[in-house]
Design an enzyme around this catalytic site. Structure first.
Site, short mmCIF file in Angstrom:
data_model
loop_
_atom_site.label_atom_id
_atom_site.label_comp_id
_atom_site.label_asym_id
_atom_site.label_seq_id
_atom_site.Cartn_x
_atom_site.Cartn_y
_atom_site.Cartn_z
N THR A 19 0.84 -1.20 0.00
CA THR A 19 0.00 0.00 0.00
C THR A 19 0.88 1.25 0.00
O THR A 19 1.75 1.39 0.84
CB THR A 19 -0.91 -0.01 1.24
OG1 THR A 19 -1.85 -1.06 1.09
CG2 THR A 19 -1.66 1.31 1.40
N GLN B 47 -4.08 -7.14 -6.84
CA GLN B 47 -4.58 -7.66 -5.57
C GLN B 47 -5.96 -7.09 -5.28
O GLN B 47 -6.16 -5.87 -5.26
CB GLN B 47 -3.64 -7.33 -4.42
CG GLN B 47 -4.01 -8.16 -3.18
CD GLN B 47 -3.43 -7.64 -1.90
OE1 GLN B 47 -3.56 -6.47 -1.56
NE2 GLN B 47 -2.76 -8.51 -1.16
N ASN C 277 -3.36 -10.33 6.87
CA ASN C 277 -3.15 -9.07 7.61
C ASN C 277 -4.38 -8.45 8.25
O ASN C 277 -4.47 -7.23 8.42
CB ASN C 277 -2.45 -8.04 6.72
CG ASN C 277 -1.10 -8.55 6.24
OD1 ASN C 277 -0.51 -9.42 6.88
ND2 ASN C 277 -0.61 -8.05 5.12
N ARG D 110 -3.15 -14.55 -0.79
CA ARG D 110 -2.14 -14.21 0.21
C ARG D 110 -2.76 -14.42 1.59
O ARG D 110 -3.87 -13.95 1.85
CB ARG D 110 -1.73 -12.76 0.03
CG ARG D 110 -0.71 -12.20 1.04
CD ARG D 110 -0.34 -10.79 0.59
NE ARG D 110 0.44 -10.02 1.51
CZ ARG D 110 1.78 -9.93 1.52
NH1 ARG D 110 2.49 -10.63 0.66
NH2 ARG D 110 2.40 -9.15 2.37
N GLY E 16 8.89 -7.07 -0.11
CA GLY E 16 8.17 -5.81 -0.04
C GLY E 16 9.12 -4.64 0.04
O GLY E 16 9.46 -4.00 -0.95
N ARG E 17 9.60 -4.38 1.26
CA ARG E 17 10.42 -3.19 1.48
C ARG E 17 11.60 -3.04 0.52
O ARG E 17 11.85 -1.92 0.05
CB ARG E 17 10.90 -3.17 2.93
CG ARG E 17 9.72 -2.99 3.89
CD ARG E 17 10.15 -3.18 5.34
NE ARG E 17 8.97 -3.46 6.14
CZ ARG E 17 8.80 -3.04 7.38
NH1 ARG E 17 9.74 -2.34 7.98
NH2 ARG E 17 7.70 -3.34 8.04
#
Ligand code: PHB
Length: 381
Positions: free
Chosen positions: A39, A113, A195, A244, A335-336
């Site tokens: 996001t 997604q 999540n 996911r 991700g990061r």
């Protein structure tokens, strides 16, 4: 060979598994380094419409084996954060076309997604200031919603419990969003089941205390997630749909009395559906940078779900490679590292150092901290 310094790098052989192509359902991946959904809250306003800036961001990262896009909310009640893109209006579908074209031009693959946040929202983001919706009227402990640049993150309120007859309508919203993703030119879709968002809220015993066919027993709690998958597979075929999950996650106040049993039953059904892949958030997520992998549960998932397993959560390149080599995973998503390194794949290949991540520009804003992270050749220019 002599001029190719990188071939002399001793880590190359160790990282080789990451650069083997892979057939994921109908899609051929050039490498095993995937970009996980992230996001970033930078859709064009008003209307939460993807635009050129987003297209550039994804195009810069197109060397990933597969990009899984940030969550796109499937209906007005599915939105939980300001400036996130939707996939339910015509303008949003048109906007996403810019993204898919940019990624495909660069030779990449991108799936969308599909996201419904359930109780992780706020009246200020929802139609007529309504309460967020959820399986049960239980507030998420520690849940927050990012409502604007000015106000930042605020606690999420107690949601309204969905009526039984409303649940099939949400399944239909997922179906329509899947159709929209097809029109927008994606290579498939991922269902966000992780999540602490809506699907996770149905799966987990702590957030689902329903007494109808969608709550109570494990078989009842997995019913809505499976109906969503069936609807989306109707649209895309099983080879282009994945999910996911975060079976050990606690983010957004999720708790389950017995995740092993819940996810064993779920994984069995996912195998029955012959879904293209399962992406597993293996770490505790956000709250904790240290990977904490519950190997017994993860091993059970790997064994029970017989198709592609994508591992996610704080992996280094070398750990990722070893995880593939040892057979625990087929693909690894990051991700990061992909936020701050548009050429993450190239950097892993050449054993280059990584750009540092600026946490202050993760959500909202403009090109700063979004499309201005340098690639290697820019850094040396
Ligand atoms: C977040 O913005 O904090 C966020 C969004 C989607 C996730 C996880 C975290 O799946």
């Amino acid at each position: 060979m002599k001029n190719d310094l990188s071939s002399l790098n001793p880590t190359n052989a160790e990282l080789a598994p990451l650069f083997e192509p892979y057939k994921l359902g109908d899609i051929t991946l050039r490498n095993r380094l995937l970009m996980s959904p992230l996001t970033r809250s930078r859709a064009q306003q008003p209307g939460d419409i993807p635009f050129e800036l987003n297209a550039l961001y994804y195009q810069q990262r197109a060397s990933a084996g597969l990009i899984i896009s940030e969550g796109a909310y499937i209906s007005p009640f599915g939105k939980g954060y300001a400036y996130t893109p939707g996939i339910h209006t015509e303008a949003q579908v048109e906007g996403w076309k810019k993204v898919t074209q940019a990624v495909h031009q660069a030779g990449g693959n991108i799936q969308l997604q599909l996201w419904h946040v359930g109780r992780i929202s706020h009246p200020s983001l929802l139609p007529n200031g309504a309460a967020p919706i959820a399986p049960s009227a239980l507030q998420a402990e520690g849940g927050t919603s990012f409502i604007s640049m000015e106000e930042g993150r605020v606690p999420t309120p107690t949601p309204r419990s969905l009526e039984s007859h409303e649940i099939p309508l949400i399944v239909e919203e997922f179906r329509q969003a899947a159709k929209n993703a097809k029109i927008a030119g994606f290579d498939g879709v991922q269902i966000h089941g992780a999540n602490g968002y809506l699907i996770n809220q149905f799966l987990a015993s702590g957030s689902n205390q329903r007494t109808d066919a969608y709550g109570g027993s494990v078989q009842n709690r997995i019913r809505f997630p499976l109906q969503v998958l069936e609807a989306v597979i109707d649209v895309w075929g099983k080879n282009r749909v994945g999910i996911r999950i975060s079976p050990t996650g606690t983010y957004n106040g999720i708790t389950d009395d017995d995740p092993y049993t819940t996810y064993k039953a779920f994984a069995k059904e996912l195998t029955q559906l012959d879904l293209s892949y399962l992406e597993v958030v293996e770490s505790l997520f956000l709250n904790n940078n240290t990977p904490h992998r519950e190997e017994a549960l993860l091993g059970m998932l790997r064994e029970t779900f017989t198709s592609t397993y994508i591992a996610n959560g704080g992996y280094t390149a070398i750990e990722a490679s070893n995880r593939i080599k040892s057979g625990h995973a087929d693909l690894i998503s990051f991700g990061r590292p992909f936020i701050s390194n548009p050429d993450f794949v190239q950097r892993v290949r050449s054993n280059a150092s990584l750009n540092e991540l600026d946490m202050n520009t993760l959500y909202g804003g403009d090109a700063k901290g979004y499309t201005d992270y340098p690639a290697l050749e820019q850094a040396f220019a």
